[in-house]
Design an enzyme around this catalytic site. Structure first.
Site, short mmCIF file in Angstrom:
data_model
loop_
_atom_site.label_atom_id
_atom_site.label_comp_id
_atom_site.label_asym_id
_atom_site.label_seq_id
_atom_site.Cartn_x
_atom_site.Cartn_y
_atom_site.Cartn_z
N GLY A 108 0.58 17.25 4.19
CA GLY A 108 1.22 18.09 3.46
C GLY A 108 2.05 19.16 4.47
O GLY A 108 2.05 19.01 5.60
N LYS A 109 2.98 19.89 3.89
CA LYS A 109 3.93 20.84 4.76
C LYS A 109 4.30 22.12 3.62
O LYS A 109 4.45 21.37 2.55
CB LYS A 109 4.89 20.31 5.20
CG LYS A 109 5.71 21.17 6.20
CD LYS A 109 4.88 21.44 7.70
CE LYS A 109 5.37 20.40 8.56
NZ LYS A 109 4.55 20.31 10.04
N GLY A 110 4.41 23.21 4.17
CA GLY A 110 4.92 24.20 3.26
C GLY A 110 6.02 24.89 4.12
O GLY A 110 6.28 24.62 5.31
#
Ligand code: GLU
Length: 420
Positions: A108-110
């Site tokens: 994931g990445k934000g």
């Protein structure tokens, strides 16, 4: 439509790497499609009150690439150029990185499109708290665990933990990693990515039969990763002859004193005015002769314009996506550079994040020595697997690393089947 939503050069690059690897692995179309596209793409607007009293709306993102192997894991970045496509690319790379390292996580990445350097602490806190509250339905120790990335740090994680825990009614340490140690963060997490980079670079030196005491390194970037990579390399006896950050680049063939440089940066805010080294054009720094070149800043800095001119023996990719596919093709043809690809080279951070998450579940604190020795064991194992696979298949290191990660995910997809 799918490509249009993620129309960003970094996403195109990650997708190109994936397609090449899927072709090499001969993935069936069914599994290939399910591996390639992100599971959840979240975009939220974040209204915050600025110190001036004005209200400003920022855009925030979180991409959960895949949830088949466990909770999603990956950093949150605050950077002006962040957008959904870039975050999707970084989430995809996290996915293969976690699988390659054998961690029970998806990628994931934000990101939030903002410039943290121009914001006050209060504004950053407001932004972090509001972003976290917008994300509440989608995050948690069993679903999505964030960590620091560019422009964020342990303090940002502490604010995130506070919002999540206040909402739950009790402390939930496992909702983020990379948090302060006295808030159940892990010993060794802050230095982990840079430590892992330096550890693998020294293993590469020994593969190339080079002596660390005579070796030199150039590091692009003096943020968390670049700083700890340079510091650990110098502790291993390697001379740091070039270093840069957003303010400029320094070069000194006799070696740069990192502790003095860090003190200078902390007191002046830039490295460029450091008196005990020459300034150099940041692009020219990348093509100076050295044993180890460590790009530890942004993506796409090794391109078709400078790949042929590199004069390093080892390219240790501490940043995510520092080398474009066009540059890769040139480096593969040259055959004189030992590449440690990003998903392997910078995996130390997420590996110690995994240790932190495990310690949180166990309600137990490991010593720094225990953390680093477990990290070294896992990094060495992944490094040896990538090298052995590359040699056996006669393929470049990047393709080998991606193949091992993607193959792992593809197998799980096949085993779990397609619902309904
Ligand atoms: N942001 C880091 C990375 O890109 C670490 C992620 C994590 O610890 O979850 O690998």
């Amino acid at each position: 439509m799918r490509e249009e939503l993620l129309n960003n050069p970094v996403f195109h690059m990650a997708a190109e790497q994936f397609d090449r690897t899927a072709d090499f692995l001969g993935l069936s179309n069914d599994v290939r499609e399910r591996c390639k596209w992100p599971k959840r793409l979240l975009t939220v607007s974040i209204p915050i009150k600025l110190d001036s009293g004005e209200t400003h709306v920022l855009f925030g993102y979180r991409v959960q690439h895949q949830l088949s192997r466990g909770p999603v894991k990956g950093g949150l970045r605050f950077h002006p150029n962040t957008d959904l496509g870039e975050v999707a690319a970084l989430a995809m790379w996290m996915n293969w990185k976690c699988a390659l390292m054998g961690l029970p996580f998806g990628g994931g990445k934000g990101g939030v499109a903002c410039d943290p350097r121009t914001m006050s602490v209060k504004e950053l806190e407001n932004l972090t708290r509001r972003y976290t509250s917008e994300m509440l339905p989608f995050i948690g120790p069993e679903t999505d665990v964030m960590a620091p990335d560019m422009g964020t740090n342990a303090q940002v994680m502490a604010w995130m933990l506070d919002v999540y825990s206040a909402h739950a009614g009790h402390l939930v340490p496992g909702v983020v990693t990379g948090k302060p140690v006295n808030l159940q963060g892990s010993e060794g997490r802050e230095a982990a990515t840079g430590h892992g980079v330096a550890f693998l670079a020294t293993r590469a030196l020994s593969k190339c039969q080079l002596d660390p005491d005579k070796a030199t390194a150039i590091v692009q970037g003096f943020g968390n990763v670049g700083y700890y990579a340079a510091l650990t390399l110098s502790r291993f006896g390697i001379k740091i002859i070039g270093i840069s950050d957003v303010t400029g680049a320094l070069y000194h063939p006799e070696g740069i004193d990192l502790a003095a440089l860090k003190r200078h940066l902390d007191s002046t805010g830039d490295i460029k005015s450091y008196p005990d080294a020459d300034t150099i054009d940041p692009d020219a720094m990348l093509v100076q002769e050295c044993d180890i070149l460590v790009p530890a800043a942004v993506d796409r800095v090794i391109t078709e314009h400078n790949a042929a001119d590199l004069k390093c023996k080892i390219l240790a990719e501490a940043a995510n996506g520092p080398t474009t596919p066009e540059a890769d093709a040139i480096i593969e043809k040259r055959d004189d550079i030992f590449l440690i690809p990003d998903i392997l080279c910078n995996a130390g951070g997420v590996t110690v994040s995994y240790f932190e998450w495990v310690q949180n579940i166990q309600r137990f604190q490991w010593s720094e020595q225990e953390v680093l020795s477990k990290l070294d064991t896992m990094m060495a194992k992944a490094f040896d697997r990538v090298l052995a696979f590359a040699r056996y298949k006669k393929i470049p290191h990047r393709l080998a690393a991606l193949s091992l990660g993607i193959q792992e995910v593809a197998e799980v997809k096949q085993q779990r089947g397609l619902f309904p």
